[in-house]
Each structure stands twice: as C-alpha cells, then as structure tokens.
Write a protein that holds these residues in place. Structure first.
Motif, mmCIF file in Angstrom:
data_model
loop_
_atom_site.group_PDB
_atom_site.id
_atom_site.type_symbol
_atom_site.label_atom_id
_atom_site.label_comp_id
_atom_site.label_asym_id
_atom_site.label_seq_id
_atom_site.Cartn_x
_atom_site.Cartn_y
_atom_site.Cartn_z
ATOM 1 N N LYS A 109 0.840 -1.189 0.000
ATOM 2 C CA LYS A 109 0.000 0.000 0.000
ATOM 3 C C LYS A 109 0.874 1.237 0.000
ATOM 4 C CE LYS A 109 -3.467 -2.707 0.196
ATOM 5 N NZ LYS A 109 -4.266 -2.939 -1.026
ATOM 6 N N LEU A 110 0.559 2.174 -0.895
ATOM 7 C CA LEU A 110 1.364 3.377 -1.018
ATOM 8 C C LEU A 110 1.307 4.217 0.254
ATOM 9 C CD1 LEU A 110 0.610 4.498 -4.663
ATOM 10 C CD2 LEU A 110 2.841 3.959 -3.709
ATOM 11 N N SER A 111 2.466 4.778 0.603
ATOM 12 C CA SER A 111 2.533 5.616 1.790
ATOM 13 C C SER A 111 1.756 6.906 1.578
ATOM 14 C CB SER A 111 3.995 5.940 2.118
ATOM 15 O OG SER A 111 4.080 6.996 3.032
ATOM 16 N N PRO A 112 1.107 7.420 2.622
ATOM 17 C CA PRO A 112 0.362 8.677 2.491
ATOM 18 C C PRO A 112 1.203 9.905 2.734
ATOM 19 C CG PRO A 112 0.014 7.765 4.666
ATOM 20 C CD PRO A 112 0.909 6.792 3.942
ATOM 21 N N LEU A 113 2.456 9.765 3.109
ATOM 22 C CA LEU A 113 3.197 10.867 3.710
ATOM 23 C C LEU A 113 3.957 11.697 2.692
ATOM 24 C CD1 LEU A 113 4.582 8.872 6.748
ATOM 25 C CD2 LEU A 113 2.635 10.438 6.734
ATOM 26 N N SER A 114 4.222 12.945 3.066
ATOM 27 C CA SER A 114 5.092 13.799 2.272
ATOM 28 C C SER A 114 6.514 13.270 2.328
ATOM 29 C CB SER A 114 5.048 15.232 2.802
ATOM 30 O OG SER A 114 5.637 15.286 4.088
ATOM 31 N N GLU A 115 7.395 13.812 1.494
ATOM 32 C CA GLU A 115 8.759 13.293 1.413
ATOM 33 C C GLU A 115 9.472 13.338 2.758
ATOM 34 O OE1 GLU A 115 10.499 15.570 -1.743
ATOM 35 O OE2 GLU A 115 10.199 13.967 -3.192
ATOM 36 N N ASP A 116 9.387 14.480 3.465
ATOM 37 C CA ASP A 116 10.071 14.605 4.748
ATOM 38 C C ASP A 116 9.477 13.679 5.791
ATOM 39 O OD1 ASP A 116 11.881 16.465 3.821
ATOM 40 O OD2 ASP A 116 10.624 18.180 4.348
ATOM 41 N N ASP A 117 8.146 13.641 5.888
ATOM 42 C CA ASP A 117 7.516 12.781 6.876
ATOM 43 C C ASP A 117 7.694 11.307 6.534
ATOM 44 O OD1 ASP A 117 6.114 14.557 8.875
ATOM 45 O OD2 ASP A 117 5.307 15.382 7.030
ATOM 46 N N LEU A 118 7.714 10.977 5.252
ATOM 47 C CA LEU A 118 7.973 9.600 4.858
ATOM 48 C C LEU A 118 9.375 9.174 5.262
ATOM 49 C CD1 LEU A 118 7.282 6.970 3.422
ATOM 50 C CD2 LEU A 118 7.983 8.043 1.264
ATOM 51 N N ALA A 119 10.358 10.051 5.052
ATOM 52 C CA ALA A 119 11.728 9.729 5.462
ATOM 53 C C ALA A 119 11.805 9.506 6.964
ATOM 54 C CB ALA A 119 12.672 10.846 5.034
ATOM 55 N N ASN A 120 11.108 10.343 7.737
ATOM 56 C CA ASN A 120 11.096 10.163 9.189
ATOM 57 C C ASN A 120 10.448 8.840 9.574
ATOM 58 O OD1 ASN A 120 12.346 12.638 9.770
ATOM 59 N ND2 ASN A 120 10.409 13.729 9.705
ATOM 60 N N LYS A 169 -1.629 -5.092 6.439
ATOM 61 C CA LYS A 169 -1.631 -4.158 5.330
ATOM 62 C C LYS A 169 -2.728 -3.118 5.468
ATOM 63 C CE LYS A 169 0.011 -7.728 2.154
ATOM 64 N NZ LYS A 169 -0.240 -8.447 0.916
ATOM 65 N N PRO A 170 -2.404 -1.826 5.439
ATOM 66 C CA PRO A 170 -3.429 -0.798 5.346
ATOM 67 C C PRO A 170 -3.953 -0.710 3.917
ATOM 68 C CG PRO A 170 -1.281 0.203 5.353
ATOM 69 C CD PRO A 170 -1.070 -1.278 5.536
ATOM 70 N N GLY A 171 -4.991 0.069 3.692
ATOM 71 C CA GLY A 171 -5.606 0.085 2.382
ATOM 72 C C GLY A 171 -5.499 1.377 1.624
#
Length: 730
Positions: free
Chosen positions: A109-120, A719-721
């Motif tokens: 499932k694709l991450s919902p986060l922005s680039e900075d928050d995804l990296a964190n 898995k989230p959706g």
C-alpha cells in the motif's frame, strides 16, 4: 551518431550471450549453491531449513531478502534501501538508477506521507521488522497506476506463532552533530486474537550545505546556504487482528506521527562583476519552524471463499495530515568594502499551512480456477485538501500582513478505479494480462482562479515468461503508468526565501504518463540481464526560471519534458564461499529529453552508468561475528534537462550477536569518503546554473537491539488500504 537500433542490437546480443554463458559455464557450480540449499534435514523431527538467495528475480519485481542481509543488522528502512542494488537515497529522497524518483509502499500500500515525513517514518522502522524489499519496475494492474518509475514495496514480517514477543533498541549517530534514537515493539497472539504495537523517537540535528552559481550576462551570483536542521520525531502504532471464524479475518490499526522541526539558516550571496571582482554581498539570516502530524486508521476484512484459495479483501482507510510552517528571515546588502547599503535591511515572515483528509474504500478478489487465475477489484477515493499561504513584513517591530501576498487554496479530487488480471500457464509459458481504468474528477480553487478537470484513463499491463530450461528463464513485460502531482505543487501562491528568490505552485499542472517495456533473462538466481525502455510524456519538474533584467529567480513546476530512456542492467551473485557473498550490478543507460518551453534548451541526451557491489562476510562458525562492505558509483549523465556529475559512496559495518543472538550490536560507517554529493548544471533563459549540494551523509552509527519473548514468533504489521493519493500530500 548514435542509433537506437544499434543499442537494441547490441543489448539483444548481450542478453543471448548471457544466457549461453550461464548454461555452459555455471551449471556445474549452481548445484552446490542455490539448488542445494537444503542444508539441514532432520527426518525424525521433519525439519527442513531452506536458505533463500539474497536477491531473487521474479517476473515483475526484484526481491531483496532482508533476513539474508548482514548489512541490515543495526539499520533502519531508509538506510537499508540505500544498500539495495539499483536504489539510490540522497537527502532522504529515494530514486531508482536511471529512472528517477519512485513511490514507496508498505505491505503493498502506497505511503500517504510527504517526502520529509515519509523519510522520518522509514527511519522509525528497524530493519529487524522487515522481511524483504521489492523493487517493482513494472507493476501489474492490481496496483494503482500512480508512479511513472515503478514502486518499492517494503514487506514487514508477520506473526505466525502463539505467545508474546518484543524488542527494544537504542541508537547513537554522529555526523557533524549527534542524533539519538530509541524505540521498541510488542506483539501478542493467543487463540483468535493478535495484538501489536510499536513506538519510536528520534532527536538530533544535521548540517546540509547547498551552493549554487548563476551566471548572468553581466554578473555571477554565488549563493552559499548553510543550515542546521533540528528534528524531534516521535511516532507509533497499535493494531489488532481477530479471527472471527475459520474463513474470516478482521483487522484494525492506527498510526500517529509527529515532526517538530526548526532550522537556523544563513544564506550569503556574493555578486561578482564581469571580471569576477566582488561587487556586493546579499545576506539573509533565517529561522524556520515546521510542525506536522498525521493520523491513519485502517479497518479490513478478509474472507476465504473455498479451500482452493479464493478470497475477498475489503479495506477502509482514513488519513489526516496537518502541517504549519513559519519562516522568519531578514535581508541585508553590503557594498564591496563591507559597508551595509542604506535602506537594505528588511524583515519578513512567510507562513503556510495544510489540512488534508483522505478517505478510501477498496475491494479485491483473488479467484484461482483450474485453467486460469482471475483477480479483480475496485477502489473509491475522496480527497479534500485545504492550504493557505501568508506573507508579512516587519514595520516598527510589528509583522503586518501583505494582503496581496496571501492566499487560500482548496482542492478536491475523487477517483473511481476498476481492474482485472488474468493469469494462464501453458507448459513452459506463463501469461498475465491486466487492465486498469481510473476515472478522476478534480477542482482547485484559489483567490484568482478555478481549475476543473475530469478524465478517464486506461492502463494495460502484460507479462510473458518462458522457461527455456530448468534454471534459465526469459520474461517480457509492458505497463502504462501515470504520475499525478503533489497537492502543494498545485497551489499557485508564492513562498519567499529572500527578495530575489521565491517558489510557487502551478494550478494547471497536469499528470505525466509513461510506457514501460522490460526484457529480462535470469539464470539460477545468479546471473540476470535486463533491457528496459521508458517513454514519458508531459513530464513535470521544478524549473528555476531566471530573469536577467532584475535577477529574480522563480522556482515553478511545469509540464515540459518528453523523455526516452534505454537501460541495460546486469547483476551477478558470487556465493561459492561460506564466509563471503558478493552481489554486483552494472547498469548502462541512454536518456534523450526534449523540452516544450522556450526558456530551456530544446534537447539534451547522453549516456550514464551505475555500478554497485554489496559484500557480506561471516567471521566465525557460529555466525555471530559479521561484517559488510558496500560501494556504489553513479557516473556522470543526464536527468531530464540537467547535466549530472558523478558521485559515489563507500559504507562499512561490523555486527556482533550475543546472548543466544538475542542481543545485537552494530557499528556502521556511512559515506566514508564524503562523496555522496548532488552536483549538476542546467541552462534556463540562456543563463547557466551550477549546483553543488551535500546533505551531511557521512556518519558513524552505534546501535543496540535486544529481542525478548517467544523466539519462534515473527513481528507483524498488517496491510493498510490507502492508495496513491496519500503519497502526494508533500
């Protein structure tokens, strides 16, 4: 002059030669390695241990088995991805070699986060929780069509045993300044109920360095940006699975994460005249504060229809993201003698905020039959994004709003999708045909404009596999993809860095589309060659528009690139020795990019290459003392309309397992040569721009991890959706 036909002829010959070489020269050796990995057989206890290969090549993806990686010990998900062949991580941004930025999935499932928050978030996932990392360069119709360059899927481990298990970890990282981290996870399974949770926190600072040169007709502007960025990042998850009946599983999870960020900045611009003598100096001191948080909830139901494997899965998701950014900065100008120019001092405040809500409902059915396998599904998504930008100027120590520089932006996007996949095996042939349709309606409203659009697009996929011999396999795949812009890139208002530079969004920015073809040969998991082609139309990127009349620089995203990328990849694994395993990859690619806007050069093309070697060592028979040495080099090449210079990185690590392997100690040194730098140049309005960025990537990390509880259990995240739209919250 280079001809594309010559490229394919040469590559095709190399593929055939690879197959012939593999069959004639390696066949005797393979039987003592991968095909003979049933190392331990206990007939009384019916115990069979199978040793997976470090890298597995499948028809639609390359799988990096984390449990087989020494480099994974004592690392996190983001750091580990940088060690996977073909993946590059620079400034916490993930890309594929020769292809560019890529979307990240967690458990499909694709991450919902922005680039900075995804990296964190990725830094909060210890590699001990990861089962494998999948590089999916040509996803099937089952996956959302978002992402021109494919997907990276991080698959987390699952709970399969009854009982209680947990772990705790501490980390200390020393770059220019230190960073500390701590975390842990707990899981419990009894009868029909499974509970799981994790928590992590990281605090520290980094010192990125950015330098650029802009060559105006009469002046050269040398800009040096020195930052110190501070972060406090806590986050966690709780969840439960309940086996309601023999054929029904219900699950729930909730994630929450926070980021507290602030920076101290100094931007110094030296203005040189035609003879390169100092004309003046522009100085800007700034400090920024960013507060962001996200909440994500998932409810899912999995039902098994029969014993043949037919099943239906339903996911309902809610995702909410909020951020609030403030940047205070002042401007001063000095003459060539160092005296401040009268009237040049000014103070400003630039602020922005975003509130994103995303709801998705997704249903998937997997229906295996005697003569073919059928999978189909649907998804509904509803997005509401509200954002605003304000600008203030200090007058008599009071920040007064500039009404002409303030704006509210409202964005709505709804998408309905359907897909179908059919698989069929005929003797030595495997076939998979898929089709995905996505119908999207969007409306963006700002103070000065309204942009509405709706479109229906089809995304076909095709996979063909031919098994020439037992260990020799050819595969061909095709897929069409879409890349929708992040929501912030659609907001038309401006974000000022200083009086000469600002960035702004583009409400008329359109998605880009790509066609991807791959032809691959694999022999026994040891030798793989892949020839790939990618064509992207209406590609978008940020362009630094420069005006020679007033020296204003405007960073704006626009659709302007059509590109053709040809890539030949070869990877080979050496694992004949018990104490040493080496995975090596060499990619050669040719990129041809055309621009549709007059300000840039009309055409740029060129070759590039990438080499990586991942080596892991076992120092004792008990396999409790290990090490790894990893090196990669990205040679000079082309990226869209930028000329990229070479960069490389050398990493080493030493790992020690104690207390019956429950205690892990790891010492890792990253970017030993301090050579992981972004260096490139471009030409806009006939003005040459040069960039040299370094993001504090050389560091030493000491990590300690202790596992406790039932040794037979394996940690899980279900898995989230949520789907593609959440990724675009950056």
């Amino acid at each position: 002059m280079f001809k594309i036909a010559d490229f394919f002829l040469f590559a095709g010959m190399l593929l055939l030669a690879n197959g012939a070489l593999a069959q004639s020269k390696i066949v005797q050796k393979v039987d003592t390695t991968d095909s003979a990995k049933l190392k331990k057989i206990n007939l009384q206890g019916v115990e069979i241990n199978f040793k997976k290969a470090l890298i597995e090549k499948k028809v639609d993806r390359t799988v990096f088995n984390v449990e087989r990686s020494v480099a994974a010990i004592g690392t996190d998900a983001l750091e580990l991805m940088a060690k996977v062949p073909g993946i590059r991580v620079v400034n916490d941004r993930v890309s594929l070699v020769g292809k560019g930025s890529v979307n990240i999935m967690i458990n499909d499932k694709l991450s919902p986060l922005s680039e900075d928050d995804l990296a964190n978030y990725l830094r909060s996932i210890p590699s001990d929780r990861i089962a494998k990392i999948e590089v999916i360069t040509n996803p099937s119709a089952k996956y959302d069509a978002q992402g021109n360059n494919g997907l990276i899927n991080i698959v987390l481990k699952k709970i399969i045993e009854q009982g209680f298990k947990g772990s705790a970890n501490l980390g200390f990282t020393q770059a220019i300044y230190p960073t500390g981290s701590a975390g842990g996870n707990l899981s419990f399974k009894k009868d029909k109920i499974t509970l799981f949770s994790n928590f992590n926190i990281r605090k520290g600072s980094t010192v990125p360095f950015e330098q650029s040169n802009v060559f105006y007709p009469d002046q050269t502007w040398n800009v040096v940006n020195r930052d110190r960025n501070f972060r406090l990042v806590p986050g966690g998850q709780i969840g439960m699975d309940y086996q309601a009946s023999k054929n029904t599983l219900i699950g729930f999870s909730y994630n929450r994460g926070l980021t507290n960020f602030h920076s101290e900045e100094n931007i110094k611009t030296r203005v040189l005249n035609k003879v390169q003598s100092l004309d003046s100096v522009l100085n800007s001191d700034a400090h920024a504060r960013i507060r962001s948080n996200y909440n994500a909830a998932n409810l899912y139901l999995k039902g098994f229809i029969d014993s043949l494997g037919k099943q239906v899965t339903i996911n309902a998701d809610w995702f909410k993201y909020e951020d609030n950014n403030q940047r205070f900065f002042d401007n001063r100008s000095f003459d060539q003698n160092g005296g401040m120019i009268p009237g040049s001092f000014a103070q400003y405040l630039s602020s922005s905020a975003q509130n994103l809500n995303l709801y998705t409902l997704k249903a998937d059915a997997d229906l295996p039959y005697t003569y073919f396998n059928l999978s189909l599904g649907t998804k509904l998504s509803f997005i509401k994004n509200e954002s605003g930008v304000s600008f203030y100027k200090s007058r008599n120590d009071v920040y007064e709003p500039e009404q002409s520089q303030s704006n509210r932006f409202s964005y709505r996007e709804n998408t309905q999708a359907l897909y179908v996949n059919v698989n069929k095996t005929i003797k030595k042939w495997d076939f998979q045909l898929g089709l995905r349709s996505e119908y999207t309606q969007i409306k963006g409203t700002s103070a000065n404009s309204i942009n509405e659009n709706d479109y229906l697009k089809l995304f076909p996929t095709l996979f063909i596999v031919y098994r020439l011999k037992e260990k020799s396999e050819f595969s061909l795949s095709y897929g069409r993809r879409i890349n929708r812009p992040a929501y912030k890139k659609l907001n038309p208002f401006r974000w000022y860095n200083n009086q000469y530079f600002y960035s702004e969004g583009n409400p008329f920015l359109q998605p880009s589309y790509s066609n991807n073809v791959e032809l691959s040969h694999t022999y026994a998991g040891l030798l793989t060659s892949t020839l790939s082609f990618n064509n992207t139309s209406d590609g978008y990127n940020e362009v630094n528009f420069t005006d020679p009349d007033n020296n204003i620089q405007i960073l704006r995203p626009v659709n302007f690139v059509s590109s053709y990328k040809y890539q030949l990849s070869n990877s080979i694994t050496f694992n004949q020795l018990k104490w040493w395993e080496s995975l090596n990859q060499l990619d050669v690619f040719y990129i041809r990019s055309r621009s549709s806007i007059a300000q840039t050069i009309p055409l740029l093309d060129g070759f590039g290459a990438y080499f990586s070697t991942l080596n892991q060592f076992i120092f004792n028979k008990s396999r409790t003392m290990m090490g790894d040495v990893n090196f990669w080099c990205q040679f000079a090449g082309v990226n869209d309309l930028n000329q990229m210079k070479s960069q490389y990185s050398l990493d080493i690590g030493v790992k020690r397992l104690l207390l019956d392997k429950k205690l892990q100690l790891a010492l890792n040194i990253s970017d030993i040569l301090k050579s992981r730098k972004d260096r490139y140049n471009s030409l806009v309005n006939n003005i040459r721009q040069e960039y040299d960025h370094y993001y504090d990537s050389r560091y030493v990390r000491l990590s300690i991890r202790y596992n406790f509880g039932n040794d037979k259990m394996k940690p899980q995240d279900h898995k989230p959706g949520n789907e593609e739209e959440r990724k675009r919250s950056n």
